[in-house]
Motif scaffolding. Structure first.
Motif, PDB file in Angstrom:
ATOM      1  N   UNK A  42       0.834  -1.204   0.000  1.00 14.88           N
ATOM      2  CA  UNK A  42       0.000   0.000   0.000  1.00 14.88           C
ATOM      3  C   UNK A  42       0.866   1.250   0.000  1.00 14.88           C
ATOM      4  N   UNK A  43       1.949   1.250   0.764  1.00 16.56           N
ATOM      5  CA  UNK A  43       2.827   2.421   0.813  1.00 16.56           C
ATOM      6  C   UNK A  43       3.477   2.674  -0.545  1.00 16.56           C
ATOM      7  N   UNK A  44       3.846   1.621  -1.241  1.00 15.96           N
ATOM      8  CA  UNK A  44       4.519   1.766  -2.535  1.00 15.96           C
ATOM      9  C   UNK A  44       3.628   2.390  -3.604  1.00 15.96           C
ATOM     10  N   UNK A  45       2.330   2.433  -3.364  1.00 16.35           N
ATOM     11  CA  UNK A  45       1.413   3.061  -4.313  1.00 16.35           C
ATOM     12  C   UNK A  45       1.665   4.562  -4.428  1.00 16.35           C
ATOM     13  N   UNK A  46       2.146   5.181  -3.362  1.00 11.24           N
ATOM     14  CA  UNK A  46       2.259   6.628  -3.301  1.00 11.24           C
ATOM     15  C   UNK A  46       3.584   7.119  -3.889  1.00 11.24           C
TER      16      UNK A  46
END
Length: 396
Positions: free
Chosen positions: A170-174
């Motif tokens: 989820x963090x890598x989406x940003x």
């Protein structure tokens, strides 16, 4: 002293006495609301002055218990369907009330949960000089919340002091400028105190809001394929939501009226753990899947879609649970049939699950929240004098 334990103590001591404001849209039944109650109560026990602000109506009651020292303020502007003009007016009113409530709570930092609330919080705190930590609790790549909110999210999140997600995926989406201040903190095990084992009636259990995300339509289809092979088993789907009528119609059309129960919300949190004999997570996507973690911690055999994100972090396939390809209804049906028909497999999976998820112990996870809080407090230097509300805002 264990270095990890030492860091835990420093983090807890460093935030004692801080004024903390937590913002969430509501405090009903759900994983995010559970986390808010856990973190808010923990900080209150450390001696922090914690205020939780929600958009709910004044008569709303929290589903999860809050420490009595937590101050709860409801703004009476709940999320609801409205025309575009009325929706715009509601957003403006929420911003005004939220800004006033934040200022009057005089926080050292603000913690906000969920995309729309995060956007509102970043707008409401503009110019106040407060560190704001935002937390995403779902899969940001696929959750539906409209193009305007998405545009605001991408432009406002870089203003946040930190972004907390539950998984690295989820963090890598940003974008990189948001990820630089990112923290990955999983959900914690927080089983209800005093729960009793009343199992043994062959109940396959699923839990979640009755929405498309949770994939209960796929679960019903999978169960229909194997129900005749396991006539002594029932499927129980706990939860409430807008898809109830559609799911009940599907259940009846599949001839499962007497085999599938949909009793709504449990009277108290975690009650479903007492009667479940196996657990299934059929979600199309997840932020984490806290009910899956709770099932494993309570010693249940679990079967789950390998959806983004969460299940693949928790489950070692074949060791402490069974993962099947996301959306593959046949594979889900086959895995459920294996578990329902093999008591030795259920026993082995359950024992391994209970042992392996100890890494998500609440004390350890809460220490990670302490570390984020301490970083915000230290980054902004000595505690500032309380923020005084402007006269117009104080009037609400």
């Amino acid at each position: 002293m264990d270095p990890g334990k030492g860091a835990d103590i420093v983090g807890a001591a460093g935030i004692a006495g801080a004024r903390i404001t937590i913002i969430v849209s509501a405090l009903g039944a759900g994983g995010t609301e559970h986390v808010v109650s856990l973190v808010a109560s923990h900080w209150a026990r450390l001696g922090c002055a914690v205020t939780v602000i929600t958009l709910e109506a004044p008569a709303s009651e929290p589903y999860y218990k809050l420490d009595p020292r937590v101050a709860l303020r409801r703004l009476d502007v709940p999320v609801r369907m409205a025309s575009k003009i009325n929706a715009a007016w509601l957003v403006i009113r929420r911003l005004r009330l939220l800004r006033s409530a934040i200022r009057s709570s005089r926080p050292d930092f603000v913690l906000s949960f969920l995309t729309r609330t995060n956007v509102l919080t970043l707008l409401a705190t503009s110019g106040l000089g407060l560190p704001v930590i935002v937390s995403e609790r779902n899969n940001p790549a696929v959750q539906p919340f409209g193009p305007i909110w998405k545009w605001l999210q991408l432009r406002l999140y870089p203003r946040a002091f930190a972004l907390v997600t539950m998984t690295k995926g989820a963090l890598d989406y940003f974008s990189p400028d948001v990820r630089r201040q990112g923290r990955v903190i999983p959900n914690a095990i927080d089983l209800p105190a005093g729960w009793k084992n009343r199992r043994g009636n062959n109940k396959l259990t699923a839990v979640g809001r009755l929405t498309r995300q949770k994939g209960f339509d796929m679960l019903l289809e999978a169960f229909a394929r194997i129900a005749d092979q396991h006539p002594d088993w029932k499927l129980v789907i706990w939860g409430e939501g807008e898809a109830r009528t559609e799911l009940e119609a599907q259940r009846d059309a599949l001839g499962l009226t007497d085999r599938v129960e949909m009793p709504g919300l449990t009277q108290r949190p975690g009650l479903w753990l007492e009667t479940a004999d196996a657990f299934v997570l059929s979600s199309r996507y997840e932020g984490w899947g806290i009910v899956l973690l709770e099932a494993m911690a309570a010693g249940l055999p679990v079967v789950s879609f390998a959806c983004d994100w969460g299940p693949t972090d928790m489950i070692a396939d074949g060791e402490d649970g069974i993962l099947v390809p996301s959306g593959d209804i046949k594979a889900l049906a086959d895995a459920l049939s294996d578990v329902m028909g093999n008591s030795a497999l259920r026993t082995r999976l359950a024992a391994n699950a209970q042992a392996n998820v100890r890494r998500y112990d609440a004390k350890h996870v809460l220490s990670q929240w302490d570390a984020v809080a301490l970083a915000a407090l230290e980054h902004f230097g000595p505690r500032k004098k309380p923020v005084k509300p402007y006269p117009a805002e104080a009037a609400g």
